[in-house]
Design a protein around this motif. Structure first.
Motif, PDB file in Angstrom:
ATOM      1  N   ALA A 105       0.842  -1.204   0.000  1.00 48.34           N
ATOM      2  CA  ALA A 105       0.000   0.000   0.000  1.00 48.34           C
ATOM      3  C   ALA A 105       0.876   1.252   0.000  1.00 48.34           C
ATOM      4  O   ALA A 105       0.574   2.235  -0.702  1.00 48.34           O
ATOM      5  CB  ALA A 105      -0.931  -0.012   1.217  1.00 48.34           C
ATOM      6  N   ASP A 106       1.964   1.256   0.792  1.00 50.02           N
ATOM      7  CA  ASP A 106       2.872   2.411   0.805  1.00 50.02           C
ATOM      8  C   ASP A 106       3.521   2.616  -0.559  1.00 50.02           C
ATOM      9  O   ASP A 106       3.643   3.754  -1.035  1.00 50.02           O
ATOM     10  CB  ASP A 106       3.955   2.230   1.870  1.00 50.02           C
ATOM     11  CG  ASP A 106       3.419   2.358   3.286  1.00 50.02           C
ATOM     12  OD1 ASP A 106       2.280   2.857   3.431  1.00 50.02           O
ATOM     13  OD2 ASP A 106       4.142   1.974   4.228  1.00 50.02           O
ATOM     14  N   GLU A 107       3.950   1.516  -1.176  1.00 49.56           N
ATOM     15  CA  GLU A 107       4.548   1.615  -2.521  1.00 49.56           C
ATOM     16  C   GLU A 107       3.529   2.161  -3.519  1.00 49.56           C
ATOM     17  O   GLU A 107       3.857   2.990  -4.366  1.00 49.56           O
ATOM     18  CB  GLU A 107       5.060   0.243  -2.988  1.00 49.56           C
ATOM     19  CG  GLU A 107       6.287  -0.242  -2.266  1.00 49.56           C
ATOM     20  CD  GLU A 107       7.508   0.616  -2.570  1.00 49.56           C
ATOM     21  OE1 GLU A 107       7.642   1.104  -3.714  1.00 49.56           O
ATOM     22  OE2 GLU A 107       8.311   0.804  -1.647  1.00 49.56           O
ATOM     23  N   ALA A 108       2.286   1.716  -3.418  1.00 50.26           N
ATOM     24  CA  ALA A 108       1.233   2.204  -4.324  1.00 50.26           C
ATOM     25  C   ALA A 108       0.986   3.691  -4.081  1.00 50.26           C
ATOM     26  O   ALA A 108       0.802   4.474  -5.037  1.00 50.26           O
ATOM     27  CB  ALA A 108      -0.045   1.404  -4.125  1.00 50.26           C
ATOM     28  N   ALA A 109       0.989   4.096  -2.800  1.00 54.93           N
ATOM     29  CA  ALA A 109       0.766   5.514  -2.486  1.00 54.93           C
ATOM     30  C   ALA A 109       1.930   6.349  -3.020  1.00 54.93           C
ATOM     31  O   ALA A 109       1.713   7.443  -3.584  1.00 54.93           O
ATOM     32  CB  ALA A 109       0.615   5.708  -0.980  1.00 54.93           C
ATOM     33  N   ARG A 110       3.175   5.872  -2.864  1.00 55.94           N
ATOM     34  CA  ARG A 110       4.332   6.617  -3.389  1.00 55.94           C
ATOM     35  C   ARG A 110       4.286   6.707  -4.912  1.00 55.94           C
ATOM     36  O   ARG A 110       4.591   7.754  -5.500  1.00 55.94           O
ATOM     37  CB  ARG A 110       5.629   5.936  -2.964  1.00 55.94           C
ATOM     38  CG  ARG A 110       6.089   6.404  -1.610  1.00 55.94           C
ATOM     39  CD  ARG A 110       7.408   5.815  -1.280  1.00 55.94           C
ATOM     40  NE  ARG A 110       7.098   4.798  -0.273  1.00 55.94           N
ATOM     41  CZ  ARG A 110       7.870   3.844   0.130  1.00 55.94           C
ATOM     42  NH1 ARG A 110       9.047   3.706  -0.386  1.00 55.94           N
ATOM     43  NH2 ARG A 110       7.481   3.000   1.035  1.00 55.94           N
ATOM     44  N   LYS A 111       3.891   5.591  -5.555  1.00 54.51           N
ATOM     45  CA  LYS A 111       3.796   5.596  -7.013  1.00 54.51           C
ATOM     46  C   LYS A 111       2.710   6.581  -7.467  1.00 54.51           C
ATOM     47  O   LYS A 111       2.906   7.336  -8.439  1.00 54.51           O
ATOM     48  CB  LYS A 111       3.498   4.194  -7.534  1.00 54.51           C
ATOM     49  CG  LYS A 111       3.488   4.107  -9.045  1.00 54.51           C
ATOM     50  CD  LYS A 111       3.236   2.683  -9.484  1.00 54.51           C
ATOM     51  CE  LYS A 111       3.308   2.498 -10.963  1.00 54.51           C
ATOM     52  NZ  LYS A 111       2.571   3.395 -11.784  1.00 54.51           N
ATOM     53  N   ALA A 112       1.594   6.578  -6.740  1.00 53.38           N
ATOM     54  CA  ALA A 112       0.502   7.500  -7.095  1.00 53.38           C
ATOM     55  C   ALA A 112       0.969   8.949  -6.928  1.00 53.38           C
ATOM     56  O   ALA A 112       0.684   9.808  -7.770  1.00 53.38           O
ATOM     57  CB  ALA A 112      -0.725   7.218  -6.232  1.00 53.38           C
ATOM     58  N   GLU A 113       1.709   9.231  -5.832  1.00 60.28           N
ATOM     59  CA  GLU A 113       2.225  10.583  -5.610  1.00 60.28           C
ATOM     60  C   GLU A 113       3.224  10.956  -6.695  1.00 60.28           C
ATOM     61  O   GLU A 113       3.205  12.080  -7.211  1.00 60.28           O
ATOM     62  CB  GLU A 113       2.885  10.674  -4.229  1.00 60.28           C
ATOM     63  CG  GLU A 113       3.468  12.018  -3.894  1.00 60.28           C
ATOM     64  CD  GLU A 113       2.442  13.140  -3.851  1.00 60.28           C
ATOM     65  OE1 GLU A 113       2.852  14.302  -4.056  1.00 60.28           O
ATOM     66  OE2 GLU A 113       1.245  12.886  -3.620  1.00 60.28           O
ATOM     67  N   ARG A 114       4.111  10.036  -7.077  1.00 61.48           N
ATOM     68  CA  ARG A 114       5.098  10.289  -8.126  1.00 61.48           C
ATOM     69  C   ARG A 114       4.402  10.545  -9.462  1.00 61.48           C
ATOM     70  O   ARG A 114       4.760  11.460 -10.215  1.00 61.48           O
ATOM     71  CB  ARG A 114       6.040   9.091  -8.214  1.00 61.48           C
ATOM     72  CG  ARG A 114       7.225   9.328  -9.118  1.00 61.48           C
ATOM     73  CD  ARG A 114       8.203   8.172  -9.093  1.00 61.48           C
ATOM     74  NE  ARG A 114       7.581   6.934  -9.518  1.00 61.48           N
ATOM     75  CZ  ARG A 114       7.627   5.781  -8.858  1.00 61.48           C
ATOM     76  NH1 ARG A 114       8.268   5.702  -7.720  1.00 61.48           N
ATOM     77  NH2 ARG A 114       7.033   4.717  -9.329  1.00 61.48           N
ATOM     78  N   ASP A 115       3.384   9.724  -9.755  1.00 60.91           N
ATOM     79  CA  ASP A 115       2.636   9.898 -11.001  1.00 60.91           C
ATOM     80  C   ASP A 115       1.914  11.250 -11.014  1.00 60.91           C
ATOM     81  O   ASP A 115       1.844  11.933 -12.048  1.00 60.91           O
ATOM     82  CB  ASP A 115       1.627   8.767 -11.202  1.00 60.91           C
ATOM     83  CG  ASP A 115       2.292   7.445 -11.533  1.00 60.91           C
ATOM     84  OD1 ASP A 115       3.512   7.453 -11.843  1.00 60.91           O
ATOM     85  OD2 ASP A 115       1.606   6.386 -11.461  1.00 60.91           O
ATOM     86  N   ARG A 116       1.379  11.661  -9.842  1.00 60.55           N
ATOM     87  CA  ARG A 116       0.694  12.954  -9.755  1.00 60.55           C
ATOM     88  C   ARG A 116       1.671  14.092 -10.013  1.00 60.55           C
ATOM     89  O   ARG A 116       1.382  15.027 -10.763  1.00 60.55           O
ATOM     90  CB  ARG A 116       0.042  13.106  -8.370  1.00 60.55           C
ATOM     91  CG  ARG A 116      -0.834  14.352  -8.256  1.00 60.55           C
ATOM     92  CD  ARG A 116      -1.196  14.668  -6.839  1.00 60.55           C
ATOM     93  NE  ARG A 116      -0.043  14.877  -5.970  1.00 60.55           N
ATOM     94  CZ  ARG A 116       0.680  15.995  -5.914  1.00 60.55           C
ATOM     95  NH1 ARG A 116       0.400  17.008  -6.702  1.00 60.55           N
ATOM     96  NH2 ARG A 116       1.693  16.108  -5.089  1.00 60.55           N
ATOM     97  N   ARG A 117       2.870  13.996  -9.399  1.00 53.51           N
ATOM     98  CA  ARG A 117       3.860  15.053  -9.608  1.00 53.51           C
ATOM     99  C   ARG A 117       4.305  15.090 -11.082  1.00 53.51           C
ATOM    100  O   ARG A 117       4.486  16.171 -11.659  1.00 53.51           O
ATOM    101  CB  ARG A 117       5.079  14.819  -8.716  1.00 53.51           C
ATOM    102  CG  ARG A 117       4.823  15.166  -7.272  1.00 53.51           C
ATOM    103  CD  ARG A 117       6.115  15.172  -6.479  1.00 53.51           C
ATOM    104  NE  ARG A 117       6.939  13.978  -6.713  1.00 53.51           N
ATOM    105  CZ  ARG A 117       7.227  13.067  -5.819  1.00 53.51           C
ATOM    106  NH1 ARG A 117       6.783  13.191  -4.576  1.00 53.51           N
ATOM    107  NH2 ARG A 117       7.958  12.032  -6.120  1.00 53.51           N
TER     108      ARG A 117
END
Length: 126
Positions: A105-117
């Motif tokens: 879940a943390d990896e998915a959240a980081r990926k989502a944040e990276r994709d958003r940026r």
């Protein structure tokens, strides 16, 4: 045995014969198996032997019962220990699974944040 000089061969032989006669008389006067006293003694001896055998059988039965009780107790203890070990193993596995799901879940959240940026950066350039 030392014999004094006044004991002749004939006297020693006579003494031996008398001893033999005394011994035979002793055995002849011994009670016979058909005597009532002897039968009472044999019956008492048989009763004591039967009681001893009964006590031994009772003792063996109680020992067998105690051994069976102990075996059942040990088996129950082993089953309880196995169940506790299984529960602990399941708890450890559940903890490992929970940790793994948090990491995912943390990896998915980081990926989502990276994709958003990344998407925001692309939007600013365009």
């Amino acid at each position: 045995m030392k014999f004094s000089n006044d004991n002749s061969f004939a006297e020693r032989r006579k003494s031996a014969a008398k001893s033999k006669q005394d011994l035979l008389a002793k055995f002849k006067s011994a009670p016979k198996p058909t005597d009532p006293d002897m039968q009472e003694r044999l019956a008492a001896r048989d009763a004591v032997a039967a009681a001893r055998t009964a006590r031994r059988a009772e003792r063996d039965a109680s020992k067998a019962e105690e051994n069976n009780r102990l075996l059942i107790e040990v088996a129950a203890f082993a089953m309880a220990a196995e169940a506790q070990e299984k529960a602990e193993a399941e708890a450890r596995q559940a903890e490992i699974d929970a940790r793994a799901s948090r990491i995912v879940a943390d990896e998915a959240a980081r990926k989502a944040e990276r994709d958003r940026r990344y998407a925001a950066r692309k939007a600013r350039r365009a």
